[in-house]
Design an enzyme around this catalytic site. Sequence first.
Site, PDB file in Angstrom:
ATOM      1  N   TYR A   1     -60.914 104.210  12.678  1.00 57.66           N
ATOM      2  CA  TYR A   1     -59.472 104.447  12.595  1.00 57.66           C
ATOM      3  C   TYR A   1     -59.211 104.436  10.977  1.00 57.66           C
ATOM      4  CZ  TYR A   1     -54.258 103.962  12.954  1.00 57.66           C
ATOM      5  OH  TYR A   1     -53.166 104.033  12.819  1.00 57.66           O
TER       6      TYR A   1
ATOM      7  N   LYS B   1     -58.144 107.885   9.362  1.00 58.34           N
ATOM      8  CA  LYS B   1     -56.908 108.034   8.533  1.00 58.34           C
ATOM      9  C   LYS B   1     -57.153 108.417   7.177  1.00 58.34           C
ATOM     10  CE  LYS B   1     -53.835 107.342  11.673  1.00 58.34           C
ATOM     11  NZ  LYS B   1     -53.217 108.540  12.312  1.00 58.34           N
TER      12      LYS B   1
HETATM   13  N1  LIG Z   1     -47.278 102.136  14.724  1.00 57.51           N
HETATM   14  C1  LIG Z   1     -47.717 101.870  13.897  1.00 57.51           C
HETATM   15  O1  LIG Z   1     -47.259 100.807  13.141  1.00 57.51           O
HETATM   16  C2  LIG Z   1     -48.617 103.008  13.085  1.00 57.51           C
HETATM   17  C3  LIG Z   1     -49.159 102.425  11.684  1.00 57.51           C
HETATM   18  C4  LIG Z   1     -50.045 103.550  11.134  1.00 57.51           C
HETATM   19  C5  LIG Z   1     -50.139 104.575  11.816  1.00 57.51           C
HETATM   20  N2  LIG Z   1     -49.379 105.034  13.073  1.00 57.51           N
HETATM   21  C6  LIG Z   1     -50.025 106.189  13.464  1.00 57.51           C
HETATM   22  O2  LIG Z   1     -48.826 106.722  13.834  1.00 57.51           O
HETATM   23  C7  LIG Z   1     -49.103 107.602  15.112  1.00 57.51           C
HETATM   24  C8  LIG Z   1     -48.211 107.498  16.087  1.00 57.51           C
HETATM   25  O3  LIG Z   1     -48.597 105.902  16.551  1.00 57.51           O
HETATM   26  P1  LIG Z   1     -47.430 105.208  17.694  1.00 57.51           P
HETATM   27  O4  LIG Z   1     -47.490 103.869  16.944  1.00 57.51           O
HETATM   28  O5  LIG Z   1     -46.241 106.155  17.923  1.00 57.51           O
HETATM   29  O6  LIG Z   1     -48.686 105.293  18.865  1.00 57.51           O
HETATM   30  P2  LIG Z   1     -48.326 105.565  20.588  1.00 57.51           P
HETATM   31  O7  LIG Z   1     -49.641 105.101  21.355  1.00 57.51           O
HETATM   32  O8  LIG Z   1     -47.093 105.226  20.953  1.00 57.51           O
HETATM   33  O9  LIG Z   1     -48.412 107.376  20.329  1.00 57.51           O
HETATM   34  C9  LIG Z   1     -49.536 108.055  20.401  1.00 57.51           C
HETATM   35  C10 LIG Z   1     -49.422 109.301  21.109  1.00 57.51           C
HETATM   36  O10 LIG Z   1     -50.412 110.024  21.255  1.00 57.51           O
HETATM   37  C11 LIG Z   1     -50.843 110.526  22.296  1.00 57.51           C
HETATM   38  N3  LIG Z   1     -52.302 111.106  22.321  1.00 57.51           N
HETATM   39  C12 LIG Z   1     -53.403 110.388  22.208  1.00 57.51           C
HETATM   40  N4  LIG Z   1     -54.324 111.171  22.179  1.00 57.51           N
HETATM   41  C13 LIG Z   1     -53.954 112.429  22.240  1.00 57.51           C
HETATM   42  C14 LIG Z   1     -54.623 113.722  22.482  1.00 57.51           C
HETATM   43  N5  LIG Z   1     -56.003 113.701  22.186  1.00 57.51           N
HETATM   44  N6  LIG Z   1     -53.941 114.679  22.245  1.00 57.51           N
HETATM   45  C15 LIG Z   1     -52.588 114.614  22.418  1.00 57.51           C
HETATM   46  N7  LIG Z   1     -51.849 113.377  22.530  1.00 57.51           N
HETATM   47  C16 LIG Z   1     -52.581 112.342  22.188  1.00 57.51           C
HETATM   48  C17 LIG Z   1     -50.473 109.511  23.359  1.00 57.51           C
HETATM   49  O11 LIG Z   1     -50.443 109.866  24.589  1.00 57.51           O
HETATM   50  C18 LIG Z   1     -49.335 108.957  22.714  1.00 57.51           C
HETATM   51  O12 LIG Z   1     -48.162 109.081  23.479  1.00 57.51           O
HETATM   52  C19 LIG Z   1     -50.449 107.519  15.220  1.00 57.51           C
HETATM   53  O13 LIG Z   1     -51.283 108.782  14.517  1.00 57.51           O
HETATM   54  C20 LIG Z   1     -51.054 106.111  14.575  1.00 57.51           C
HETATM   55  O14 LIG Z   1     -52.335 106.228  14.159  1.00 57.51           O
HETATM   56  C21 LIG Z   1     -48.900 104.071  13.719  1.00 57.51           C
END
Ligand SMILES: NC(=O)c1ccc[n+]([C@@H]2O[C@H](COP(=O)([O-])OP(=O)(O)OC[C@H]3O[C@@H](n4cnc5c(N)ncnc54)[C@H](O)[C@@H]3O)[C@@H](O)[C@H]2O)c1
Length: 296
Positions: free
Chosen positions: A157, A161
């Site tokens: 990851y 990223k």
């Molecule tokens: N939540 C946090 O604190 C945090 C921190 C750093 C980065 N992020 C990043 O933010 C983004 C959103 O994360 P989140 O926390 O809302 O997670 P989440 O799991 O709620 O949402 C991710 C979504 O991506 C979809 N997905 C996964 N693989 C896919 C694919 N191949 N094609 C299309 N859709 C796909 C999933 O179905 C899901 O709905 C991600 O890129 C994550 O890495 C989140």
Amino acid sequence: MVLVTGAGGGIGRDFALLFAAQGARVVVNDLGTSVAGEGASAGPAQKVVEEIKAQGGEALASTDSVADWESANRIVKVAIDAFGHIDCVVNNAGILRDRFFFNMSVEEWRSVIDVHLNGAFYVSRAAAPYFKSQNSGSYVHMTSTSGLIGNLGQANYSAAKLGIVGLSKSIALDMARYGVRSNCIAPFAWSRMIGSIPTETPEQKARVERMKVMETAKIAPLAVFLAGDDARDVSGQIFAVRANELFLMSQSRPLRSVHRDTGWTPQDIAAHGMPALRQSFVPLDRTQDVFTWDPL
Ligand SMILES: NC(=O)c1ccc[n+]([C@@H]2O[C@H](COP(=O)([O-])OP(=O)(O)OC[C@H]3O[C@@H](n4cnc5c(N)ncnc54)[C@H](O)[C@@H]3O)[C@@H](O)[C@H]2O)c1
């Protein structure tokens, strides 16, 4: 017209809802998969589309995966076929396969790189000809402090990223001549992705309660800003958002240099070079060692 990947839940859903509330037509892309990227369902994307329509907005569901060149092209095609043009791509889809590096399988490595880094490239690249011919467009990519700073058990990851940061800067450089911008956001948000933290001890419970103030909806205003004309001179930047705090993150520049007229031997480096450079070493720290205060 805005295309948001991974918009069926979490942070992406709030992106789609705010873009729509601000008058944008939205393609809600989501594979409807688990945090680990297992299984698929059309339900989440469709549900968000219905929410947007109920608010009086315009939206279309796309359930193709970002993690494959052909299907990423279909996502962009759905947007173009329906709305004729595309103003912003938000690369937000993501999965996690955490494992200590020494135990990480090739499959765990590859699946995470495929969704985050390859997926961001595929969707961005598929939209690029439209952005180029329009002479406008904005890319917003989700990065993470796991890559920018560090975290345990996330080699796949973190690498993906940080790769996205390089991708974003390269797009910003290559497409500036076409008025196209590209920026990254490192979000901190209480989503299902971080919702699996154990809450056994009172301290763990209290920590998780404090994390819940990091609402997913707090990330969306910055993404909407970055998509719009008010951000016309904002490109190649990395931001972070945590509840009510916004951050501009640093990018790598030389911290200190040493020079020796005669060149360096390994022994000279040990005796003179490294002691001088050591003054500016970056500690082997993790996100929580840098963001030491509770979210505000
Ligand atoms: N939540 C946090 O604190 C945090 C921190 C750093 C980065 N992020 C990043 O933010 C983004 C959103 O994360 P989140 O926390 O809302 O997670 P989440 O799991 O709620 O949402 C991710 C979504 O991506 C979809 N997905 C996964 N693989 C896919 C694919 N191949 N094609 C299309 N859709 C796909 C999933 O179905 C899901 O709905 C991600 O890129 C994550 O890495 C989140």
